[in-house]
Design a protein around this motif. Sequence first.
Motif, PDB file in Angstrom:
ATOM      1  N   ARG A  17     -39.202 -75.880  24.347  1.00  0.00           N
ATOM      2  CA  ARG A  17     -39.136 -77.244  24.881  1.00  0.00           C
ATOM      3  C   ARG A  17     -39.508 -78.276  23.814  1.00  0.00           C
ATOM      4  NH1 ARG A  17     -41.859 -81.417  27.179  1.00  0.00           N
ATOM      5  NH2 ARG A  17     -43.845 -80.630  26.438  1.00  0.00           N
ATOM      6  N   LEU A  18     -40.580 -78.007  23.073  1.00  0.00           N
ATOM      7  CA  LEU A  18     -41.018 -78.969  22.057  1.00  0.00           C
ATOM      8  C   LEU A  18     -40.045 -79.019  20.881  1.00  0.00           C
ATOM      9  CD1 LEU A  18     -44.864 -78.343  22.113  1.00  0.00           C
ATOM     10  CD2 LEU A  18     -43.624 -80.358  22.936  1.00  0.00           C
ATOM     11  N   ARG A  19     -39.406 -77.917  20.578  1.00  0.00           N
ATOM     12  CA  ARG A  19     -38.375 -77.948  19.530  1.00  0.00           C
ATOM     13  C   ARG A  19     -37.203 -78.814  19.986  1.00  0.00           C
ATOM     14  NH1 ARG A  19     -38.731 -71.477  18.176  1.00  0.00           N
ATOM     15  NH2 ARG A  19     -40.445 -71.614  16.646  1.00  0.00           N
ATOM     16  N   ALA A  20     -36.843 -78.693  21.252  1.00  0.00           N
ATOM     17  CA  ALA A  20     -35.764 -79.538  21.776  1.00  0.00           C
ATOM     18  C   ALA A  20     -36.167 -81.011  21.765  1.00  0.00           C
ATOM     19  CB  ALA A  20     -35.405 -79.088  23.190  1.00  0.00           C
ATOM     20  N   VAL A  21     -37.419 -81.294  22.114  1.00  0.00           N
ATOM     21  CA  VAL A  21     -37.911 -82.673  22.070  1.00  0.00           C
ATOM     22  C   VAL A  21     -37.886 -83.200  20.641  1.00  0.00           C
ATOM     23  CG1 VAL A  21     -39.955 -84.124  22.398  1.00  0.00           C
ATOM     24  CG2 VAL A  21     -39.324 -82.459  24.142  1.00  0.00           C
TER      25      VAL A  21
END
Length: 446
Positions: A264-268
Amino acid sequence: MLALPLICISAQAQQQFPQTYSLAEALQRLYQVSDAFSASAANVRGKQALSDASASLRLPEISLDARYLKFQKSLELPLGSLAPVATDYGISSPLQFSESDWRLRPSLNVVLPLYTGGKIPAAQAAAAGALRQADAERRQQAQILNTQLVQAYFGEQLAQKALAVRRDVRDGLTAHLADAQKLERAGLITKAQRLQATVARDTGEREYQKASNDRDSVVDTLAQLLHSDTPIQGTTPLFVISTPLDTLRTFRDAALLQHPQIARLRAVSDQAEQGVRVAQSEWKPQVFLFGQYDLRRRDALLTDSDWVVGIGLKYTFMSNKDRSRQVIASRSQQELAEASLREAENQITIATTRAWNDVETARRQFLLLESAITQAGENLRLQELSFREGQATSLDVIDARLTLGGALIDRAKAAYSYDIALAQLLEISGQSGLYDQYVRRADKVL
């Protein structure tokens, strides 16, 4: 007349019998009834639709522009060398014309972007990143639900096991009290020893009632979690795998690779990077093809064309938006996302270590308690035999029975701790879907 009472009796009988679910069946039902999971799945569908919609950003935009307008037009036409002739006919120079009318001006417009300074590919990449973020959030929600179910499901199993042990302890103390009363009447033990047995029996009854209430609470909790109107009874027992799991390094690597929070944080972070590209595109020109076709030529003005095509360029020299600060703000968001990702990786590594150690601790405690139960059972047998022969006190028998009951409950608690810690370890390493495989590997079940 008998039909209604029979129906009521049948309905009451059905409510008395709980529904049985294996852990895998309960998890499947939880995914079906969970509002949180439904919400995360709906979020994924929405982000998928937006990502699909962004694929058409490079296609031409076709629009219909229709205006119903009132206008006035005044013209002056110099006659030049014809002025003397016109004067003979009473025509003044210059000629003056004026027209006022209502007109309908519909037109078909086409705009095809050729170069947007990187705005279109950035928007498409951001939409894809938003979809990955939503999918990661859905997977994270699924893993959270998995752990919640394991806690409630095996909590019910632990409560059932504790209730059975408390029942055995109570029944055993009741039988001991009966023996003590017989021995007291025979003059083989004192009244004090018989009173000790009475107090112990009453304590055992209170512990049994408490265990019964605790069982009812966790059964209701499990039923509420699964949105069931009837009690839920688990068929998958508490379990332990007697051999150690894979190495801590294996779970750490899996966590950094598969944990949904990392994804999720990589996508963000990817979306923040595209935000920088969008902000930078405001400094660049835009190139586009355009076309226009007049749909009502009879109402056209003299200066209006029937159709027009061409290529256009737009560059904003001065904007009411502070473009420099927008770029700075976008880069700050990217730095925030990258820092959050690094912190999450560190916290997940720490949590993986803690969960792995919790699993190993529970496993060792369970194995140690197995031998303790064997010894406690043998001690109880000897103390009861000695008590009947007058070589042991009532308190010795009570202590022996309570020790055995406590060891049995501690072993069940150790198995429960193992099952919960395993669920947390698999969740933190992004492998909650493998829990059922570990259940099948179990060689110690209660």
